[in-house]
Design a protein around this motif. Structure first.
Motif, PDB file in Angstrom:
ATOM      1  N   PHE A   1       6.992  -0.249   9.818  1.00  0.00           N
ATOM      2  CA  PHE A   1       8.152  -0.877   9.169  1.00  0.00           C
ATOM      3  C   PHE A   1       7.972  -0.984   7.666  1.00  0.00           C
ATOM      4  O   PHE A   1       8.954  -0.920   6.916  1.00  0.00           O
ATOM      5  N   GLY A   2       6.728  -1.131   7.209  1.00  0.00           N
ATOM      6  CA  GLY A   2       6.498  -1.093   5.763  1.00  0.00           C
ATOM      7  C   GLY A   2       6.955   0.230   5.169  1.00  0.00           C
ATOM      8  O   GLY A   2       7.602   0.275   4.123  1.00  0.00           O
ATOM      9  N   GLY A   3       6.661   1.332   5.879  1.00  0.00           N
ATOM     10  CA  GLY A   3       7.089   2.654   5.413  1.00  0.00           C
ATOM     11  C   GLY A   3       8.596   2.784   5.399  1.00  0.00           C
ATOM     12  O   GLY A   3       9.187   3.280   4.437  1.00  0.00           O
ATOM     13  N   ILE A   4       9.259   2.296   6.479  1.00  0.00           N
ATOM     14  CA  ILE A   4      10.719   2.415   6.545  1.00  0.00           C
ATOM     15  C   ILE A   4      11.380   1.635   5.411  1.00  0.00           C
ATOM     16  O   ILE A   4      12.368   2.073   4.830  1.00  0.00           O
ATOM     17  N   LEU A   5      10.815   0.458   5.090  1.00  0.00           N
ATOM     18  CA  LEU A   5      11.432  -0.346   4.030  1.00  0.00           C
ATOM     19  C   LEU A   5      11.163   0.252   2.651  1.00  0.00           C
ATOM     20  O   LEU A   5      12.008   0.163   1.754  1.00  0.00           O
ATOM     21  N   SER A   6       9.990   0.887   2.475  1.00  0.00           N
ATOM     22  CA  SER A   6       9.646   1.393   1.138  1.00  0.00           C
ATOM     23  C   SER A   6      10.446   2.645   0.777  1.00  0.00           C
ATOM     24  O   SER A   6      10.852   2.838  -0.360  1.00  0.00           O
ATOM     25  N   MET A   7      10.653   3.505   1.783  1.00  0.00           N
ATOM     26  CA  MET A   7      11.189   4.842   1.501  1.00  0.00           C
ATOM     27  C   MET A   7      12.549   4.846   0.789  1.00  0.00           C
ATOM     28  O   MET A   7      12.694   5.548  -0.232  1.00  0.00           O
ATOM     29  N   PRO A   8      13.572   4.087   1.251  1.00  0.00           N
ATOM     30  CA  PRO A   8      14.861   4.134   0.528  1.00  0.00           C
ATOM     31  C   PRO A   8      14.738   3.644  -0.907  1.00  0.00           C
ATOM     32  O   PRO A   8      15.375   4.190  -1.816  1.00  0.00           O
TER      33      PRO A   8
ATOM     34  N   PHE B   1       0.818  -1.215   0.000  1.00  0.00           N
ATOM     35  CA  PHE B   1       0.000   0.000   0.000  1.00  0.00           C
ATOM     36  C   PHE B   1       0.855   1.271   0.000  1.00  0.00           C
ATOM     37  O   PHE B   1       0.530   2.239  -0.679  1.00  0.00           O
ATOM     38  N   SER B   2       1.955   1.296   0.772  1.00  0.00           N
ATOM     39  CA  SER B   2       2.727   2.541   0.830  1.00  0.00           C
ATOM     40  C   SER B   2       3.816   2.598  -0.239  1.00  0.00           C
ATOM     41  O   SER B   2       4.179   3.675  -0.687  1.00  0.00           O
TER      42      SER B   2
END
Lengths: 173, 267
Positions: B153-160, B54-55
């Motif tokens: 954690f989904g957001g942290i993994l997606s951002m980079p 989703f993110s």
């Protein structure tokens, strides 16, 4: 959403994301050819480093062989002490001349190494003794004007400023 | 009566201070609680994967298209200025350094905050409003582990990954405009870029920046959602706060990180 479809999309996302990081590292950052950790240090003292900056390239015959690692002022001799990190695999003789050069008129400042004929090679931490400082344009113009005034003397108004100097080397007395 | 007015003003300042300190303390406790639930986010990997979908996956289109356009505009503008100094082969350097160091992480972070961060806040806020979070607690399911941690954690993994894709597409866009359209030599475009971009100083620092922004945006998003007032108005306020607070913190953090990362390199 179907679980396997979701897994597939996340898999595609992660794969192209990692591919993008690899592209940035390899194609843009050129990780494979320039390995910064491998190398040894050489020192050189210059009277004037001009516009030399940290991480400026060190070139031999135009090939980049290292980077400038630190620039300090020697408190005793009042000379600039430049430490260079040279890639392992390149060796230079003890009588190598290091000079500070500029690529083009507005280009970057770099250190050029001209190797000599000595059979002994510089080791890690070795010092290049023969150096040539940067050419400072203001000093050069000042010198030129000074020479011109000295050689022109009283006849400065006669032939204008365009006349060549009769003895450029002896102008300063 | 002037004395009572002064007292009232002082009381208002005191109230505002106490509220913000309370909020800060709650945010700190909340962050620690989310970090404590990190193992459960990894154990329930399917939930985290769903949030990455989703993110991350759903943000792909906006990130890729924006990256392409930012790169193309940078190439056009950069060429216009560089050609005045006869340095138009340095276009690759200009574009790559500005994208990898600054624009990639920052613009991708801002887009991520408005695309994914606001959605996370609205979703968690609505769950709270409709008392789904309380219902989970009644069933002895910890909402921090079940709802908040996977989104964080989904957001942290997606951002980079999104930031790297943004930079890559930007460089590709600059290649299209610079080399294909304007006609700069492809060899000097890539060659100068490779000579100027350093893996450790530029690319690793850019990735560190994007990870930091990912943590900031995800944390603000889940916190605002979890802390939202359980009304329709409260959810909308929380969503707005997420976008504003994460955009401001991205820009402020970017300044601080840049000072530490790139200070002294160009002395």
């Amino acid at each position: 959403m179907n679980r396997s479809t979701l897994d597939l999309w996340v898999g595609i996302f992660v794969t192209i994301g990692i591919a993008a990081i690899l592209f940035l590292s390899l194609k843009v950052g050129n990780l494979l050819t320039v390995s910064n950790d491998q190398g040894y240090r050489l020192e050189a003292e210059f009277d004037n480093i001009g516009g030399l900056k940290l991480r400026a390239p060190v070139k031999a015959a135009g090939v980049v062989v290292g980077r400038v690692e630190s620039i300090k002022l020697d408190p005793q001799s009042y000379q600039a002490l430049v430490t260079m990190k040279i890639d392992r695999g390149y060796e230079f003789s003890k009588d190598t001349i290091a000079s500070i050069l500029t690529s083009g008129l507005l280009g970057e400042v770099y250190i050029g190494l001209d190797t000599g004929g000595d059979t002994k090679m510089l080791a890690d931490g070795g010092k290049i003794t023969k150096t040539q400082s940067a050419i400072v344009l203001e000093k050069l113009i000042g010198q030129f004007l000074f020479d011109k005034a000295a050689s022109g003397g009283g006849a400065s108004g006669a032939s204008g400023g365009g006349a060549p100097l009769p003895a450029a080397t002896g102008g300063g007395k | 009566m002037p004395a009572s007015t002064v007292a009232m003003a002082l009381r208002r300042v005191g109230h505002a201070t106490i509220t913000s300190v309370e909020r800060l303390g709650f945010a700190a406790r909340f962050s620690v609680a989310v970090l404590v639930h990190a193992p459960s986010a990894l154990r329930r990997l399917q939930l985290t994967l769903r949030e990455i979908y989703f993110s991350g996956v759903l943000s792909l289109v906006i990130i890729l298209v924006s990256g392409l356009f930012v790169g193309m505009v940078l190439a056009l503008q950069g060429y216009d200025v560089l050609t005045r100094y006869g340095a138009n082969e340095s276009l690759g350097v200009l574009v790559a350094l500005s994208l990898v160091r600054e624009l990639g992480p920052v613009v991708a972070g801002l887009l991520f905050a408005s695309r994914a961060g606001s959605a996370i806040t609205a979703e968690i806020g609505l769950m709270k409003t409709t008392e789904q979070l309380s219902a989970m607690e009644m069933m002895a399911v910890d909402p921090l582990a079940r709802v908040v941690a996977p989104r964080f954690f989904g957001g942290i993994l997606s951002m980079p990954l999104l930031a790297a894709l943004f930079s890559t597409l930007g460089i590709f866009g600059a290649y299209l405009v610079g080399v294909r359209l304007i006609g700069i030599d492809a060899g000097s475009f890539w060659g100068n870029m490779q000579a100027a971009v350093d893996f450790r100083y530029d690319i690793v620092n850019g990735i560190i920046k994007s990870v930091v922004f990912g943590v900031a945006v995800s944390l603000i998003a889940v916190f605002e959602g979890y802390n939202a007032r359980p009304t329709a108005e409260g959810v909308s306020t929380a969503t707005t706060r997420t976008v504003v607070a994460s955009s401001l913190s991205i820009l402020a953090l970017d300044f601080v990180l840049t000072v530490f990362m790139f200070r002294g390199l160009g002395v």
